[in-house]
Design a protein around this motif. Structure first.
Motif, short mmCIF file in Angstrom:
data_model
loop_
_atom_site.label_atom_id
_atom_site.label_comp_id
_atom_site.label_asym_id
_atom_site.label_seq_id
_atom_site.Cartn_x
_atom_site.Cartn_y
_atom_site.Cartn_z
N ILE A 165 48.02 3.80 28.40
CA ILE A 165 48.66 4.11 29.68
C ILE A 165 47.87 3.58 30.87
CG2 ILE A 165 49.77 6.18 28.77
CD1 ILE A 165 47.64 7.85 30.18
N TYR A 166 46.62 3.16 30.66
CA TYR A 166 45.80 2.65 31.74
C TYR A 166 45.77 1.12 31.80
CZ TYR A 166 44.06 7.46 31.64
OH TYR A 166 43.98 8.83 31.64
N ASP A 167 46.59 0.45 30.99
CA ASP A 167 46.54 -1.01 30.90
C ASP A 167 46.75 -1.70 32.24
OD1 ASP A 167 45.96 -0.90 28.25
OD2 ASP A 167 47.89 -1.65 27.53
N LYS A 168 47.53 -1.11 33.13
CA LYS A 168 47.81 -1.74 34.42
C LYS A 168 46.85 -1.27 35.53
CE LYS A 168 52.69 -2.60 33.47
NZ LYS A 168 54.10 -2.38 33.93
N ASP A 169 45.93 -0.38 35.18
CA ASP A 169 44.91 0.05 36.12
C ASP A 169 43.71 -0.89 36.08
OD1 ASP A 169 46.02 2.55 37.24
OD2 ASP A 169 45.93 3.25 35.17
N SER A 170 42.72 -0.63 36.93
CA SER A 170 41.51 -1.46 36.97
C SER A 170 40.30 -0.66 36.56
CB SER A 170 41.30 -2.02 38.39
OG SER A 170 42.34 -2.90 38.75
N ILE A 171 39.39 -1.31 35.85
CA ILE A 171 38.13 -0.70 35.45
C ILE A 171 37.02 -1.35 36.26
CG2 ILE A 171 37.86 -2.32 33.51
CD1 ILE A 171 36.44 -0.05 31.98
N ARG A 172 36.14 -0.50 36.80
CA ARG A 172 35.08 -1.01 37.68
C ARG A 172 33.70 -0.72 37.09
NH1 ARG A 172 35.66 1.37 43.30
NH2 ARG A 172 37.01 -0.42 43.70
N PHE A 173 32.79 -1.68 37.28
CA PHE A 173 31.38 -1.55 36.89
C PHE A 173 30.56 -1.59 38.18
CE2 PHE A 173 33.67 -3.19 33.34
CZ PHE A 173 33.08 -2.66 32.21
N SER A 174 29.82 -0.53 38.46
CA SER A 174 29.11 -0.46 39.74
C SER A 174 27.73 0.16 39.57
CB SER A 174 29.92 0.35 40.76
OG SER A 174 30.12 1.67 40.30
N MET A 175 26.83 -0.29 40.42
CA MET A 175 25.45 0.19 40.40
C MET A 175 24.81 -0.11 41.74
SD MET A 175 22.88 1.54 38.76
CE MET A 175 21.09 1.54 38.62
N ILE A 176 24.10 0.85 42.30
CA ILE A 176 23.40 0.63 43.56
C ILE A 176 22.43 -0.54 43.39
CG2 ILE A 176 21.79 1.62 45.23
CD1 ILE A 176 22.92 4.37 44.50
N GLY A 177 22.49 -1.50 44.31
CA GLY A 177 21.62 -2.67 44.23
C GLY A 177 22.27 -3.88 43.60
N TYR A 178 23.51 -3.73 43.10
CA TYR A 178 24.23 -4.83 42.47
C TYR A 178 25.65 -4.91 43.01
CZ TYR A 178 20.44 -4.85 39.04
OH TYR A 178 19.20 -4.90 38.43
N GLU A 179 26.22 -6.12 42.98
CA GLU A 179 27.61 -6.30 43.36
C GLU A 179 28.51 -5.72 42.26
OE1 GLU A 179 28.71 -7.33 46.13
OE2 GLU A 179 27.02 -8.38 47.07
N SER A 180 29.48 -4.92 42.67
CA SER A 180 30.41 -4.33 41.70
C SER A 180 31.39 -5.39 41.17
CB SER A 180 31.20 -3.19 42.35
OG SER A 180 30.34 -2.18 42.81
N ARG A 181 31.92 -5.13 39.98
CA ARG A 181 32.94 -6.00 39.41
C ARG A 181 34.07 -5.15 38.85
NH1 ARG A 181 31.19 -10.90 35.73
NH2 ARG A 181 33.31 -11.48 36.34
N SER A 182 35.30 -5.62 39.03
CA SER A 182 36.47 -4.90 38.55
C SER A 182 37.35 -5.83 37.73
CB SER A 182 37.28 -4.34 39.72
OG SER A 182 36.50 -3.45 40.49
N PHE A 183 38.04 -5.26 36.73
CA PHE A 183 38.92 -6.02 35.86
C PHE A 183 40.18 -5.20 35.60
CE2 PHE A 183 34.51 -6.84 34.81
CZ PHE A 183 34.42 -8.22 34.81
N LEU A 184 41.28 -5.88 35.37
CA LEU A 184 42.47 -5.21 34.88
C LEU A 184 42.14 -4.67 33.49
CD1 LEU A 184 45.50 -4.72 35.64
CD2 LEU A 184 46.02 -6.69 34.18
N VAL A 185 42.50 -3.44 33.20
CA VAL A 185 42.13 -2.82 31.93
C VAL A 185 42.66 -3.65 30.76
CG1 VAL A 185 42.48 -0.82 30.43
CG2 VAL A 185 41.94 -0.49 32.84
N LEU A 186 43.91 -4.12 30.84
CA LEU A 186 44.48 -4.90 29.75
C LEU A 186 43.69 -6.18 29.52
CD1 LEU A 186 46.69 -5.23 27.64
CD2 LEU A 186 48.12 -6.32 29.39
N ALA A 187 43.28 -6.85 30.60
CA ALA A 187 42.48 -8.08 30.46
C ALA A 187 41.12 -7.77 29.86
CB ALA A 187 42.32 -8.73 31.83
#
Length: 282
Positions: free
Chosen positions: A73-95
């Motif tokens: 059910i989350y395939d069309k949502d985005s997953i994010r990787f984040s950490m203080i001191g680093y640039e965050s990155r996000s991806f479509l869950v399905l991708a």
């Protein structure tokens, strides 16, 4: 007549069987690693991983490894990787699911620092938050959910340099604990932006909770202004147990979210968390 009754019973029995079949949840477990940009294989410990706006998430271990269950059910949502001191990155869950190699690269983040001029003869000490000494009411971390946070919202008049943070702990079932401090600037009622430029970890043992736990913030040169949210985050698996704070009802609210990318909620009563600082002139 007997034959009809038998058929009816079989049909009803079949219907009951269908009704009580447990629902199959289409969750899959995905594992991967977060490392420092493509020219370095060093893992990044304690990175937040979560579906934006949902209570689904985790935190990488000290080597950067993670595992997360993702429902269809989350395939069309985005997953994010984040950490203080680093640039965050996000991806479509399905991708993210379809990518066979679950290695996430994060690059260092650069911060612009404003020059601070402190006029010492005009410095005024200030307390942000309310010390709570009564143990009549308690609230806090009752579950071991990685990425969960709780804290208090504060408002300052002018710029304040933080000296320390203090915790009124009522119950600690662990021998020792460690949490990550987060300080956010309020954007609106539901959005907050982390203003820290480096991770800050607060650790203490349960034999110290008979007095306020004080952690020095002076060396981090943290300056806050306006509407802020100060929280502790469970970034490391502590096992089964709980950490509860003295809580004062009718004064304010405690803010909480279940995962790093989940939505903030608030409950009546402020936990025993307060900060000492100095009002400064810029």
């Amino acid at each position: 007549m007997k034959q009809f009754l038998r058929r009816s019973f079989i049909k009803k029995g079949f219907l009951l069987f269908i009704l009580f079949v447990p629902e199959v949840v289409l969750c899959q477990l995905f594992e991967g690693k977060v490392i420092v940009h493509e020219n370095n294989n060093s893992g990044i410990g304690f990175v937040n991983v979560g579906i934006i706006g949902k209570n689904v998430g985790t935190v990488t271990d000290q080597s950067g490894n993670f595992s997360i269950q993702l429902d269809k059910i989350y395939d069309k949502d985005s997953i994010r990787f984040s950490m203080i001191g680093y640039e965050s990155r996000s991806f479509l869950v399905l991708a993210f699911k379809d990518n066979a190699i679950k290695t996430i690269y994060l690059g260092p983040k650069s911060y612009s620092l404003n020059e601070v001029k402190i006029i010492y003869h005009k410095v005024r000490e200030i307390i942000l938050g309310i010390p709570v000494t009564s143990e009549a009411l308690k609230s806090g971390f009752a579950e071991n959910n990685l990425g969960s946070e709780l804290g208090i919202r504060l408002k300052t008049r002018g710029k304040v340099k933080l000296d320390n943070i203090n915790l009124n702990v009522a119950t600690c079932t662990y021998d020792s604990v460690t949490y990550r401090l987060n300080i956010y600037q309020a954007i609106n009622e539901i959005e907050f932006k982390n203003i820290l430029t480096q991770p800050i970890y607060i650790s203490f043992s349960k034999d110290k909770i008979d007095k306020p736990i004080t952690f020095d913030l002076g060396k981090y040169s943290i300056i806050v202004e306006g509407d802020i949210l100060v929280t502790l985050e469970l970034y490391k698996d502590l096992g089964k147990g709980k950490l509860l704070f003295n809580t004062q009802f009718f004064t304010s609210y405690t803010y909480h979210k279940k995962t790093s990318e989940g939505r903030w909620t608030k409950a009546p009563g402020a936990i025993g968390m307060y900060l000492n600082g100095h009002v400064i002139i810029m």
